[in-house]
Design a protein around this motif. Structure first.
Motif, PDB file in Angstrom:
ATOM      1  N   VAL A  98       0.924  -1.123   0.565  1.00 38.10           N
ATOM      2  CA  VAL A  98      -0.218  -0.105  -0.324  1.00 38.10           C
ATOM      3  C   VAL A  98       0.934   0.462   0.330  1.00 38.10           C
ATOM      4  CG1 VAL A  98      -1.892  -0.741   0.947  1.00 38.10           C
ATOM      5  CG2 VAL A  98      -0.213  -0.108   2.908  1.00 38.10           C
ATOM      6  N   ALA A  99       2.083   1.021   0.129  1.00 39.25           N
ATOM      7  CA  ALA A  99       3.165   2.604   0.090  1.00 39.25           C
ATOM      8  C   ALA A  99       4.195   2.266  -0.394  1.00 39.25           C
ATOM      9  CB  ALA A  99       2.929   3.106   1.733  1.00 39.25           C
ATOM     10  N   ALA A 100       5.497   2.739  -1.263  1.00 36.70           N
ATOM     11  CA  ALA A 100       6.108   2.528  -1.295  1.00 36.70           C
ATOM     12  C   ALA A 100       6.854   4.173  -1.163  1.00 36.70           C
ATOM     13  CB  ALA A 100       6.964   2.029  -2.356  1.00 36.70           C
ATOM     14  N   CYS A 101       8.196   4.369  -0.536  1.00 30.58           N
ATOM     15  CA  CYS A 101       8.821   5.315  -1.336  1.00 30.58           C
ATOM     16  C   CYS A 101      10.450   5.616  -1.062  1.00 30.58           C
ATOM     17  CB  CYS A 101       8.481   6.471   0.198  1.00 30.58           C
ATOM     18  SG  CYS A 101       9.620   5.419   1.651  1.00 30.58           S
ATOM     19  N   ASP A 102      11.542   6.337  -2.056  1.00 32.35           N
ATOM     20  CA  ASP A 102      12.447   6.419  -2.078  1.00 32.35           C
ATOM     21  C   ASP A 102      13.253   7.494  -1.933  1.00 32.35           C
ATOM     22  OD1 ASP A 102      11.934   7.448  -3.682  1.00 32.35           O
ATOM     23  OD2 ASP A 102      12.621   6.550  -5.287  1.00 32.35           O
ATOM     24  N   ARG A 103      13.681   8.355  -1.809  1.00 35.87           N
ATOM     25  CA  ARG A 103      14.467   9.295  -1.353  1.00 35.87           C
ATOM     26  C   ARG A 103      13.941  10.351  -1.448  1.00 35.87           C
ATOM     27  NH1 ARG A 103      20.986   9.695  -0.872  1.00 35.87           N
ATOM     28  NH2 ARG A 103      21.221   7.187  -0.092  1.00 35.87           N
ATOM     29  N   HIS A 104      13.264  10.101  -2.685  1.00 37.36           N
ATOM     30  CA  HIS A 104      12.638  11.608  -3.423  1.00 37.36           C
ATOM     31  C   HIS A 104      11.106  11.754  -3.059  1.00 37.36           C
ATOM     32  CE1 HIS A 104      16.335  13.379  -3.543  1.00 37.36           C
ATOM     33  NE2 HIS A 104      17.206  12.136  -4.227  1.00 37.36           N
ATOM     34  N   GLY A 105      10.654  10.324  -3.363  1.00 42.96           N
ATOM     35  CA  GLY A 105       9.260  10.256  -3.423  1.00 42.96           C
ATOM     36  C   GLY A 105       8.345   9.293  -2.548  1.00 42.96           C
ATOM     37  N   LYS A 155      13.224  11.344 -10.873  1.00 39.17           N
ATOM     38  CA  LYS A 155      13.600   9.461 -10.219  1.00 39.17           C
ATOM     39  C   LYS A 155      13.060   9.089  -9.934  1.00 39.17           C
ATOM     40  CE  LYS A 155      16.521  13.141  -7.662  1.00 39.17           C
ATOM     41  NZ  LYS A 155      15.951  14.002  -7.813  1.00 39.17           N
ATOM     42  N   GLY A 156      13.185   7.529  -9.944  1.00 40.67           N
ATOM     43  CA  GLY A 156      12.689   6.693  -8.571  1.00 40.67           C
ATOM     44  C   GLY A 156      11.099   6.953  -8.348  1.00 40.67           C
ATOM     45  N   VAL A 157      10.771   6.779  -7.185  1.00 44.04           N
ATOM     46  CA  VAL A 157       9.329   7.067  -7.020  1.00 44.04           C
ATOM     47  C   VAL A 157       8.129   8.148  -7.492  1.00 44.04           C
ATOM     48  CG1 VAL A 157       8.299   6.732  -5.204  1.00 44.04           C
ATOM     49  CG2 VAL A 157       9.701   5.474  -5.116  1.00 44.04           C
ATOM     50  N   ALA A 158       9.256   8.896  -8.065  1.00 45.34           N
ATOM     51  CA  ALA A 158       8.675   9.942  -7.859  1.00 45.34           C
ATOM     52  C   ALA A 158       8.037  10.113  -9.493  1.00 45.34           C
ATOM     53  CB  ALA A 158       9.475  11.830  -7.607  1.00 45.34           C
ATOM     54  N   ALA A 159       8.637   9.411 -10.407  1.00 51.60           N
ATOM     55  CA  ALA A 159       8.542   9.449 -12.123  1.00 51.60           C
ATOM     56  C   ALA A 159       6.681   7.941 -12.180  1.00 51.60           C
ATOM     57  CB  ALA A 159       9.169   8.586 -12.402  1.00 51.60           C
ATOM     58  N   SER A 160       6.770   7.897 -10.711  1.00 52.91           N
ATOM     59  CA  SER A 160       5.024   6.860 -11.026  1.00 52.91           C
ATOM     60  C   SER A 160       3.992   7.665 -10.587  1.00 52.91           C
ATOM     61  CB  SER A 160       5.369   6.431 -10.081  1.00 52.91           C
ATOM     62  OG  SER A 160       3.574   5.186  -9.061  1.00 52.91           O
ATOM     63  N   VAL A 195       4.166  11.133  -5.265  1.00 53.05           N
ATOM     64  CA  VAL A 195       4.453  12.674  -5.705  1.00 53.05           C
ATOM     65  C   VAL A 195       5.877  13.040  -5.384  1.00 53.05           C
ATOM     66  CG1 VAL A 195       2.188  13.139  -4.892  1.00 53.05           C
ATOM     67  CG2 VAL A 195       3.943  13.290  -2.433  1.00 53.05           C
ATOM     68  N   SER A 196       7.037  13.772  -5.439  1.00 53.71           N
ATOM     69  CA  SER A 196       7.907  14.305  -4.978  1.00 53.71           C
ATOM     70  C   SER A 196       7.663  14.716  -3.302  1.00 53.71           C
ATOM     71  CB  SER A 196       8.273  15.701  -5.577  1.00 53.71           C
ATOM     72  OG  SER A 196       8.321  14.643  -6.932  1.00 53.71           O
ATOM     73  N   THR A 197       9.021  14.100  -3.080  1.00 53.99           N
ATOM     74  CA  THR A 197       8.825  14.973  -1.830  1.00 53.99           C
ATOM     75  C   THR A 197      10.237  14.757  -0.675  1.00 53.99           C
ATOM     76  OG1 THR A 197       8.417  14.265   0.933  1.00 53.99           O
ATOM     77  CG2 THR A 197       8.216  12.656  -0.529  1.00 53.99           C
ATOM     78  N   ASP A 198      10.620  15.627  -0.170  1.00 56.07           N
ATOM     79  CA  ASP A 198      11.410  15.758   0.730  1.00 56.07           C
ATOM     80  C   ASP A 198      12.163  14.551   1.950  1.00 56.07           C
ATOM     81  OD1 ASP A 198      13.133  17.370  -1.609  1.00 56.07           O
ATOM     82  OD2 ASP A 198      12.215  19.071  -0.169  1.00 56.07           O
ATOM     83  N   THR A 199      10.739  14.262   2.591  1.00 56.38           N
ATOM     84  CA  THR A 199      10.479  13.708   4.188  1.00 56.38           C
ATOM     85  C   THR A 199       9.665  12.526   3.482  1.00 56.38           C
ATOM     86  OG1 THR A 199       8.166  14.952   4.095  1.00 56.38           O
ATOM     87  CG2 THR A 199      10.403  15.923   5.414  1.00 56.38           C
ATOM     88  N   PRO A 200      10.101  11.648   2.378  1.00 49.58           N
ATOM     89  CA  PRO A 200       9.328  10.003   2.639  1.00 49.58           C
ATOM     90  C   PRO A 200       9.035   9.226   3.510  1.00 49.58           C
ATOM     91  CG  PRO A 200      12.060  10.188   1.617  1.00 49.58           C
ATOM     92  CD  PRO A 200      11.664  11.648   1.713  1.00 49.58           C
ATOM     93  N   ILE A 201      10.022   9.184   4.640  1.00 44.58           N
ATOM     94  CA  ILE A 201       9.633   7.985   5.695  1.00 44.58           C
ATOM     95  C   ILE A 201       8.529   8.590   6.302  1.00 44.58           C
ATOM     96  CG2 ILE A 201      10.219   7.089   7.961  1.00 44.58           C
ATOM     97  CD1 ILE A 201      12.862   6.816   6.069  1.00 44.58           C
ATOM     98  N   ASP A 202       8.608  10.073   6.226  1.00 50.18           N
ATOM     99  CA  ASP A 202       7.765  10.633   7.876  1.00 50.18           C
ATOM    100  C   ASP A 202       6.579  10.352   6.920  1.00 50.18           C
ATOM    101  OD1 ASP A 202       8.896  11.528   9.506  1.00 50.18           O
ATOM    102  OD2 ASP A 202      10.163  13.518   8.715  1.00 50.18           O
ATOM    103  N   ASP A 203       6.563  10.861   5.273  1.00 48.02           N
ATOM    104  CA  ASP A 203       5.125  10.363   4.515  1.00 48.02           C
ATOM    105  C   ASP A 203       4.679   8.902   4.915  1.00 48.02           C
ATOM    106  OD1 ASP A 203       5.999  13.303   3.922  1.00 48.02           O
ATOM    107  OD2 ASP A 203       5.574  13.115   2.349  1.00 48.02           O
TER     108      ASP A 203
END
Lengths: 342, 342
Positions: free
Chosen positions: A31-38, A75-80, A84-92
């Motif tokens: 239900v959720a996935a993230c990398d450094r930027h998304g 790059k990465g997840v943000a391209a899906s 959404v792009s984020t600077d706080t992926p783990i917090d999100d």
């Protein structure tokens, strides 16, 4: 009721392949996935194929993006399209974690205390559920153990070292030990052929290099891709590891199976071929109640890739951990503690 | 708090050896044992050595009895200084069961519904705890499943088929499956050399004979020792079994690992030698998420006796079941369900 929702932190080789494997598993919904930027969240279930395309640079025509490698813009997840792009992926992800049964921490090759600190953030946010990592370093287990009481109070079931080794092979050793009343020696020996899979598993290779006698995890993290390539070239693409500081030792000791010092881990990594350079084997030598000494053996077929042997077990342990968590068992568990007790 | 007390119903080869193995296990205290004519209970822990001497006919000088085989007067458990004679051994154990965490039902070779009916008696007496059996017959699992709701209401965690096979090897198959997203075939092949151990394991041999195509469990139960010996002689002491109705098939299916029909069980029993006639091996063939087909293999050292491979796992599963029970998980579990989920 038996359905399990999970999130993946990190969409390198391990994170992506775990998402892919989950498509084959009943009752397991990413239900959720993230990398450094998304970050991508969909509580009804992510579209794994689309997300994999985005994170692999092979974006589908409807993906809405073109340059999607884990470097550069978009790059990465943000391209899906789901992200959404984020600077706080783990917090999100943490913000959504009330509806997430389990979180797989697939972030290799950071500081020793990185995973414990990620766990702290989940604790601070009031998360109650399962955390699973695929770490390889013995010393991290102790850092997690220090948090046992906190996890128990929070309702967190933390499974550490739930990949191939430690993880799959630790479990095999724990099971193979059942013939014996005394375990004298556990030898874990792995082979990985990683030619075509190299790009997808650079983080894992980097972490392996940290196990060479002349390097440590800090060296390995700070080395450029070129420097990593140089090390590999120096070994003609085939690197043998011996006496690795792999957490199998600590994890078998905490399950009461043997002393940590009786466990040896080594293996051969070959980045010039997809064939395994040696057969992955676990040997458990012990003494039976009737005084016989013997060695039980567990062997993985050379055709099973490292990825298959990490991601299947990681999800298997994750599902078991959710069951433990729902029954109210909290704290820190190694893989061997999720098997029949010794 | 982590200490586990257990009782053994039956002091044939499996029951006796389980008591012996428990001496090597931390936190596992045998508190009751019975056979047809005697029962011994000591909630502080049985004197296992004395009980073993009594039930093996090698009564210690202070044992107070002389003829102690399982035939004749003053036989078996009743010959122990810790025991009393009884016509109702199981009821006597049940009467003490408030203080017993787990009961190992080590009664081979009875009617198919014998073990389920034993469970019913524990239910009727209000027992709440763990029941473990080492049964081998696929069809018994269904009878236990019919009792799931009753077990759940009673607070009973029933682990079925927790010996060597099914049990140890079922668990190995379940773990070996973790490389794969589809399991195509599970082959379980065992070797047992049972020359010096024959007397102690006549019940097991009798049950094995029931797996030959020309016999069934009723035939085997009603055959005299001489008739059993004749069958063995007809095979020159070495009997090969194929397509056995072993519960591994049902137990792997219920854990979601493969269809029961994809599981084959066979082996060779040699009563002329203590050497194993063939190496006990589990082969799990499947397909990985990345489309490769392979076979993972688990092999037991020929030096590990059948007894070692039954009793270690039986106690391992028993301890795990107590943990499940204390966490409030009730019902019927196969060994594979106590491993990482598929």
């Amino acid at each position: 009721m038996n359905d399990v929702t999970f999130a993946v932190l990190g969409t390198g080789g391990i994170g992506r392949r775990t998402l892919e494997v989950s498509k084959h598993k009943d009752g397991l919904t990413p239900v959720a996935a993230c990398d450094r930027h998304g970050v991508a969240v969909d509580h009804d279930g992510l579209d794994v194929d689309e997300l994999l395309s985005a994170t692999e640079g092979n974006i589908a025509s409807d993906g809405g993006a073109s340059a999607v490698k884990e470097t550069g813009e978009m790059k990465g997840v943000a391209a899906s399209t789901q992200a959404v792009s984020t600077d706080t992926p783990i917090d999100d992800i943490i913000a959504e974690s009330d509806d997430i049964d389990a979180v797989l921490i697939a972030l290799p090759n950071f500081e020793h205390d990185f995973i414990p600190r990620v766990a702290d953030r989940f604790v601070d946010a009031g998360y109650s559920g399962v955390l699973v990592d695929v770490l390889k370093r013995s010393r991290v287990i102790g850092m997690l153990d220090e948090r046992t009481e906190t996890f128990e109070e929070s309702g967190i079931t933390f499974v550490c070292g739930a990949g191939a080794t430690p993880g799959f092979l630790t479990g095999a050793a724990a099971l193979a030990a059942q013939s014996f009343v005394e375990v004298d020696e556990v030898e874990i020996w792995w082979g990985v052929g990683l030619k075509s899979g190299y790009e997808d598993n650079r983080g894992t290779v980097r972490e392996d290099i940290a196990h060479l006698p002349e390097y440590d995890i800090n060296d390995a993290r700070e080395m450029s891709d070129e420097e990593i390539a140089e090390v590999i070239d120096e070994h003609d693409g085939v690197i043998e590891f011996n006496d690795m500081e792999h957490a199998d030792d600590v994890l078998l000791e905490r399950a009461g199976i043997c002393d940590a010092e009786d466990v040896t881990v080594g293996g051969i990594l070959d980045v010039t071929s997809d064939e395994k350079p040696t057969t992955t084997t676990v040997r458990v030598t012990g003494t039976t109640f009737d005084g016989e000494r013997g060695t039980n053996t567990f062997q993985l077929d050379d055709n099973t890739s490292m990825e298959a042997n990490v991601n299947g077990p990681a999800l298997g342990y994750l599902k078991s951990a959710v069951r433990r968590n729902r029954a109210g068992e909290y704290g820190v568990f190694g893989p061997a503690e999720l098997l029949p007790q010794f």
